[in-house]
Design a protein around this motif. Structure first.
Motif, PDB file in Angstrom:
ATOM      1  N   GLN A 192     -21.929  32.318 -14.129  1.00 21.52           N
ATOM      2  CA  GLN A 192     -20.504  32.015 -14.010  1.00 21.52           C
ATOM      3  C   GLN A 192     -20.090  31.892 -12.547  1.00 21.52           C
ATOM      4  O   GLN A 192     -19.326  30.992 -12.182  1.00 21.52           O
ATOM      5  N   VAL A 193     -20.598  32.805 -11.716  1.00 19.19           N
ATOM      6  CA  VAL A 193     -20.300  32.741 -10.280  1.00 19.19           C
ATOM      7  C   VAL A 193     -20.881  31.454  -9.699  1.00 19.19           C
ATOM      8  O   VAL A 193     -20.215  30.741  -8.928  1.00 19.19           O
ATOM      9  N   ALA A 194     -22.112  31.130 -10.071  1.00 20.90           N
ATOM     10  CA  ALA A 194     -22.748  29.912  -9.565  1.00 20.90           C
ATOM     11  C   ALA A 194     -21.973  28.675  -9.987  1.00 20.90           C
ATOM     12  O   ALA A 194     -21.785  27.745  -9.191  1.00 20.90           O
ATOM     13  N   GLU A 195     -21.495  28.650 -11.230  1.00 17.62           N
ATOM     14  CA  GLU A 195     -20.750  27.484 -11.706  1.00 17.62           C
ATOM     15  C   GLU A 195     -19.422  27.348 -10.967  1.00 17.62           C
ATOM     16  O   GLU A 195     -18.994  26.232 -10.628  1.00 17.62           O
TER      17      GLU A 195
ATOM     18  N   ARG B 122     -18.530  24.100  -8.639  1.00 22.06           N
ATOM     19  CA  ARG B 122     -17.354  23.245  -8.748  1.00 22.06           C
ATOM     20  C   ARG B 122     -16.642  23.124  -7.405  1.00 22.06           C
ATOM     21  O   ARG B 122     -16.185  22.049  -7.025  1.00 22.06           O
ATOM     22  N   GLN B 123     -16.543  24.236  -6.679  1.00 22.61           N
ATOM     23  CA  GLN B 123     -15.895  24.209  -5.375  1.00 22.61           C
ATOM     24  C   GLN B 123     -16.662  23.297  -4.405  1.00 22.61           C
ATOM     25  O   GLN B 123     -16.056  22.568  -3.620  1.00 22.61           O
ATOM     26  N   ILE B 124     -17.979  23.357  -4.482  1.00 21.26           N
ATOM     27  CA  ILE B 124     -18.804  22.535  -3.593  1.00 21.26           C
ATOM     28  C   ILE B 124     -18.671  21.057  -3.946  1.00 21.26           C
ATOM     29  O   ILE B 124     -18.396  20.215  -3.081  1.00 21.26           O
TER      30      ILE B 124
ATOM     31  N   VAL C 111     -15.583  23.175  -0.437  1.00 16.11           N
ATOM     32  CA  VAL C 111     -16.523  23.842   0.474  1.00 16.11           C
ATOM     33  C   VAL C 111     -17.506  22.767   0.942  1.00 16.11           C
ATOM     34  O   VAL C 111     -18.494  22.486   0.275  1.00 16.11           O
ATOM     35  N   PRO C 112     -17.247  22.134   2.086  1.00 12.56           N
ATOM     36  CA  PRO C 112     -18.029  20.969   2.499  1.00 12.56           C
ATOM     37  C   PRO C 112     -19.437  21.315   2.963  1.00 12.56           C
ATOM     38  O   PRO C 112     -19.741  22.480   3.268  1.00 12.56           O
ATOM     39  N   PRO C 113     -20.313  20.320   3.018  1.00 14.85           N
ATOM     40  CA  PRO C 113     -21.677  20.530   3.507  1.00 14.85           C
ATOM     41  C   PRO C 113     -21.679  21.169   4.892  1.00 14.85           C
ATOM     42  O   PRO C 113     -20.872  20.838   5.750  1.00 14.85           O
ATOM     43  N   GLY C 114     -22.614  22.116   5.069  1.00 13.27           N
ATOM     44  CA  GLY C 114     -22.715  22.836   6.325  1.00 13.27           C
ATOM     45  C   GLY C 114     -21.969  24.150   6.351  1.00 13.27           C
ATOM     46  O   GLY C 114     -22.209  24.991   7.221  1.00 13.27           O
ATOM     47  N   THR C 115     -21.066  24.367   5.375  1.00 15.55           N
ATOM     48  CA  THR C 115     -20.291  25.602   5.327  1.00 15.55           C
ATOM     49  C   THR C 115     -21.197  26.780   4.973  1.00 15.55           C
ATOM     50  O   THR C 115     -21.998  26.703   4.041  1.00 15.55           O
TER      51      THR C 115
END
Length: 225
Positions: free
Chosen positions: A25-28, A32-34, A39-43
């Motif tokens: 659930q945390v990963a999902e 979704r945020q990614i 949460v952009p690449p490199g964050t």
């Protein structure tokens, strides 16, 4: 007693399942945020921040990070922590090799299934509405939904799951593009042409249109990266 041993074993297994479910659930949520660009690449994804924000244990967050790494959405570097993955030009080439292998299956499925054509038409209409509202992130989402629905129409859960992961990786590439309008705008019309060809039963022309679409999209992303 054997019964007591079994109960202890099942209790331990149930706890493992609960931990696994929470990590998924945390990963999902993070996924979704990614893929939505929050949460952009490199964050850097800081473990303690996720623990505090989601009210879960460090072990759960670490397992969620492992799941995201398996999905190729984050990188875990020693002494640098976990970062949202930046997609390279080689990554993009690999993604499009896979798309060229898989997506013709969706074309064949749509040629056989008028209901699938209707579902694809709905995704094109959603993209057109988003374009009219100048919401190019939503256009990109509708575009990817178009291709997901097409591939899902081939009826293979394994292929669909693989393609969903591919689309999530591709969204990382989109997020690295400087201009989302120039990326997504041409493909509203391209998807419309593809649906019209599928609805008319024009197999060869539909496959040619898909090939042109993929060639153009790959070249555009590679040029921007």
């Amino acid at each position: 007693m054997p019964g007591a041993d079994l109960i202890d074993t099942l209790a331990h297994a149930a706890e493992s399942i609960r931990r696994s479910t929470t990590a998924e659930q945390v990963a999902e949520t993070l996924r979704r945020q990614i893929t939505d660009g929050a949460v952009p690449p490199g964050t850097r994804l800081r473990e303690e921040a996720v623990v505090a924000a989601m009210g879960v244990s460090r072990n759960t967050v670490r397992e969620a990070f492992r799941l995201l790494a398996h999905q190729r959405l984050v990188d875990h570097a020693l002494h640098r922590g976990v970062h949202v993955r930046a997609v390279s030009r080689d990554d993009v080439r690999e993604l499009f090799v896979t798309r060229r292998l898989v997506q013709p299956l969706g074309v064949e499925a749509a040629l056989r299934d008028p209901a699938l054509c209707a579902a694809l038409d709905e995704r094109v209409a959603a993209a057109a509405l988003a374009a009219a509202a100048d919401d190019w992130t939503a256009v990109g989402t509708a575009n990817m939904a178009f291709h997901l629905v097409m591939v899902a129409g081939c009826g293979s859960a394994h292929v669909t799951a693989m393609f969903e992961q591919l689309v999530a990786e591709l969204r990382l590439a989109f997020l690295q593009m400087p201009d989302h309008r120039s990326l997504h705008e041409p493909y509203v019309a391209a998807n419309r042409r593809l649906v019209d060809l599928l609805a008319a039963g024009q197999r060869a022309e539909a496959l040619d249109e898909l090939a042109r679409y993929l060639d153009s999209a790959e070249a555009q992303i590679l040029a921007a990266l």
